[in-house]
Design a protein around this motif. Sequence first.
Motif, PDB file in Angstrom:
ATOM      1  N   VAL A  14       0.855  -1.360   0.010  1.00  6.91           N
ATOM      2  CA  VAL A  14      -0.031   0.029  -0.305  1.00  6.91           C
ATOM      3  C   VAL A  14       0.819   1.234  -0.198  1.00  6.91           C
ATOM      4  O   VAL A  14       0.488   2.273  -0.539  1.00  6.91           O
ATOM      5  CB  VAL A  14      -0.903   0.002   1.306  1.00  6.91           C
ATOM      6  N   ALA A  15       2.264   1.219   0.497  1.00  5.18           N
ATOM      7  CA  ALA A  15       3.100   2.295   0.518  1.00  5.18           C
ATOM      8  C   ALA A  15       3.393   2.880  -0.609  1.00  5.18           C
ATOM      9  O   ALA A  15       3.461   3.992  -0.877  1.00  5.18           O
ATOM     10  CB  ALA A  15       4.437   1.969   1.283  1.00  5.18           C
TER      11      ALA A  15
ATOM     12  N   GLU B 280      -7.101   5.624   1.943  1.00  5.59           N
ATOM     13  CA  GLU B 280      -7.945   5.483   2.831  1.00  5.59           C
ATOM     14  C   GLU B 280      -9.220   4.745   2.450  1.00  5.59           C
ATOM     15  O   GLU B 280      -9.846   4.006   3.549  1.00  5.59           O
ATOM     16  CB  GLU B 280      -8.471   6.880   3.040  1.00  5.59           C
ATOM     17  N   ARG B 281      -9.695   4.653   1.219  1.00  2.87           N
ATOM     18  CA  ARG B 281     -10.890   3.467   0.992  1.00  2.87           C
ATOM     19  C   ARG B 281     -10.433   2.142   1.085  1.00  2.87           C
ATOM     20  O   ARG B 281     -11.240   1.381   1.744  1.00  2.87           O
ATOM     21  CB  ARG B 281     -10.984   3.886  -0.495  1.00  2.87           C
TER      22      ARG B 281
ATOM     23  N   LYS C 111     -10.854  -1.989   7.938  1.00  2.18           N
ATOM     24  CA  LYS C 111     -11.509  -1.897   9.276  1.00  2.18           C
ATOM     25  C   LYS C 111     -12.685  -2.647   9.300  1.00  2.18           C
ATOM     26  O   LYS C 111     -13.192  -2.921  10.677  1.00  2.18           O
ATOM     27  CB  LYS C 111     -11.543  -0.364   9.266  1.00  2.18           C
ATOM     28  N   GLN C 112     -13.375  -2.543   8.253  1.00  2.00           N
ATOM     29  CA  GLN C 112     -14.832  -3.494   8.385  1.00  2.00           C
ATOM     30  C   GLN C 112     -14.411  -4.725   8.747  1.00  2.00           C
ATOM     31  O   GLN C 112     -15.108  -5.840   9.023  1.00  2.00           O
ATOM     32  CB  GLN C 112     -15.673  -3.181   7.262  1.00  2.00           C
ATOM     33  N   VAL C 113     -13.238  -5.355   8.223  1.00  2.00           N
ATOM     34  CA  VAL C 113     -12.856  -6.728   8.698  1.00  2.00           C
ATOM     35  C   VAL C 113     -12.587  -6.879   9.887  1.00  2.00           C
ATOM     36  O   VAL C 113     -12.996  -7.758  10.549  1.00  2.00           O
ATOM     37  CB  VAL C 113     -11.585  -7.265   7.453  1.00  2.00           C
ATOM     38  N   HIS C 114     -11.542  -6.027  10.659  1.00  2.00           N
ATOM     39  CA  HIS C 114     -11.588  -5.906  11.944  1.00  2.00           C
ATOM     40  C   HIS C 114     -10.480  -4.674  12.086  1.00  2.00           C
ATOM     41  O   HIS C 114      -9.753  -4.353  11.396  1.00  2.00           O
ATOM     42  CB  HIS C 114     -10.742  -7.075  12.252  1.00  2.00           C
ATOM     43  N   PRO C 115     -10.822  -3.656  13.285  1.00  2.00           N
ATOM     44  CA  PRO C 115      -9.974  -2.376  13.562  1.00  2.00           C
ATOM     45  C   PRO C 115      -8.441  -2.721  13.723  1.00  2.00           C
ATOM     46  O   PRO C 115      -7.590  -2.095  13.135  1.00  2.00           O
ATOM     47  CB  PRO C 115     -10.648  -2.087  14.773  1.00  2.00           C
ATOM     48  N   ASP C 116      -8.098  -4.034  14.082  1.00  2.00           N
ATOM     49  CA  ASP C 116      -6.825  -4.381  14.293  1.00  2.00           C
ATOM     50  C   ASP C 116      -6.224  -4.516  13.100  1.00  2.00           C
ATOM     51  O   ASP C 116      -5.001  -4.221  12.909  1.00  2.00           O
ATOM     52  CB  ASP C 116      -6.491  -5.632  15.175  1.00  2.00           C
TER      53      ASP C 116
ATOM     54  N   GLU D  19      -6.834  -2.933  10.205  1.00  2.00           N
ATOM     55  CA  GLU D  19      -6.482  -1.836   9.424  1.00  2.00           C
ATOM     56  C   GLU D  19      -5.420  -1.045  10.255  1.00  2.00           C
ATOM     57  O   GLU D  19      -4.660  -0.358   9.601  1.00  2.00           O
ATOM     58  CB  GLU D  19      -7.786  -0.681   9.667  1.00  2.00           C
ATOM     59  N   ALA D  20      -5.379  -1.155  11.517  1.00  2.00           N
ATOM     60  CA  ALA D  20      -4.423  -0.313  12.240  1.00  2.00           C
ATOM     61  C   ALA D  20      -3.089  -0.898  12.105  1.00  2.00           C
ATOM     62  O   ALA D  20      -1.947  -0.406  11.936  1.00  2.00           O
ATOM     63  CB  ALA D  20      -4.670  -0.367  13.971  1.00  2.00           C
TER      64      ALA D  20
END
Length: 520
Positions: free
Chosen positions: A451-452, A461-462, A468-473, A475-476
């Motif tokens: 992604v970089a 961001e999209r 994030k919808q998969v899991h917040p961890d 995405e983070a």
Amino acid sequence: MAERNTLRTSAGAPWPNNQDSLSAGERGPLLLQDYQLIEKLAHQNRERIPERTVHAKGWGAHGRLVITEDISKYTKAKCLQKGAETPMLARFSTVAGESGAADHERDVRGFALKFYTEDGNWDMVGNNTPIFFVRDPYKFADFIHTQKRHPKTNMRSPTAMFDFWSLSPEAVHQVTILMSDRGLPQSPMHMNGYGSHTFSLINEKNERVWVKFHYKTEQGHDFYTNAEAEKIIGRTREGYQERLFNTIEEGKYPRWKFQIQVMTEEEARECAFNPFDLTKVWPHADYPMIDVGFFELNRNADNYFAEIENAAFSPSNIVPGISWSPDKMLQARIFSYADAHRYRLGTHYETIPVNAPKIPVHNYHKDGEMNMFGGVRTGNENAYYEPNSFSDQGAAVEDRSAQEPPLALFGDADRYDHKIYDDYGQCRDLVMKVMNEEQRQRLYQNMGGAVAGVTSDAIVERWLGHLKQVHPDYEAGVRKAMQEARASDEYQPNSHPVTDDTPQVTGGGAGKDQAQVAAE
């Protein structure tokens, strides 16, 4: 002393001199009548054929399929009966790279098998993943364009990849697998193979069940990190070819366990998800694995071009007892694969020895490129059309016993919005339940590094929004890894810049969140 073979032209004439061109004097110009020279130059100019648009870089070998278990209640296919042994050919490949690409690139791997059965050839054309990036064939060409080179820069574009993926939520599951350990196997022997699509099996009673094909490596799931792969590519671009070829030459024949999952037609009608959706797996708890047998590879090709490069696999090649399903991607591949081979190899590509069935073939196909039939293809020289009056004199006729049972309709014909399904649940289970913490961290690093290279913050961001919808961890973890990659001294974006105000969602519900789509 052994008798020496005579060098001959393609027409069979003795070759008088293969060292010196025919010229008008020692320093004079060449003569057009030096046909041997012209033949050599003309053949050299034509030694290359179009490479595969997809799966261009590949490696393969011959082997055998052995059936050790009784699954006759599901299928009448002779090659799947207990005790059957069938000669076969396997070809593994990358998806995105050209024919000269490095073997050890992070990519999905093709996993194609050709079985030379007594009822004709059965091809299992799959990948090393049980799912795929898209579920509708309308988007396949678009997806492949993102994996190839940017038309301006002639370089791979992370921006194009993640732009498409971020507008296609159904791709999140497959991209997760691609960025995990299984996205970079050490060799062809260290990866599973899957039919990926839903197929069908038909038994002697003409009863149909839906099936998933699995080929599980017995060599283990060894993988490389990105850093390890970079070192290997610095030494050789042919790492897979070397390892597969040398392993077989040393007599260490690699094996894969052959298993299936089965779903009845009634279960398919009541299934909570679409069982013909190529972006979904069938949970093993609900549809357990059933042992069938194994295949092993035990012989290298004598000529790579003739036996591996010329090999043509297509899901259109099935035999009685094995068939297709309403899977939309599969339905499109039934046409597109065979059509690609007719373009690349010629109209009658299936008469090339490596593609030809091991049984006599009679049909009414006629003339065209690569016509190497020899003799009478139809069974009678007067029968070059059908129907005809020569069936009692050997002319080929249809076999109604090979006809399949009717396919129950699953709905009225229409263009159905495929973006209404849950595209995150199975991926969430994979990341948070199946993977351990070390595997998750490698996933975050691999995807963050990919992604970089995306030059549009809006696209980034999209995509992170989907994670994030998969899991917040999830995405983070990827966001942190991306930021670290961009901050490193080695970071060099190689994608053609895209301004953040360019990507606008158009058509097909692309970019809508799941709640919005469901509401509509």
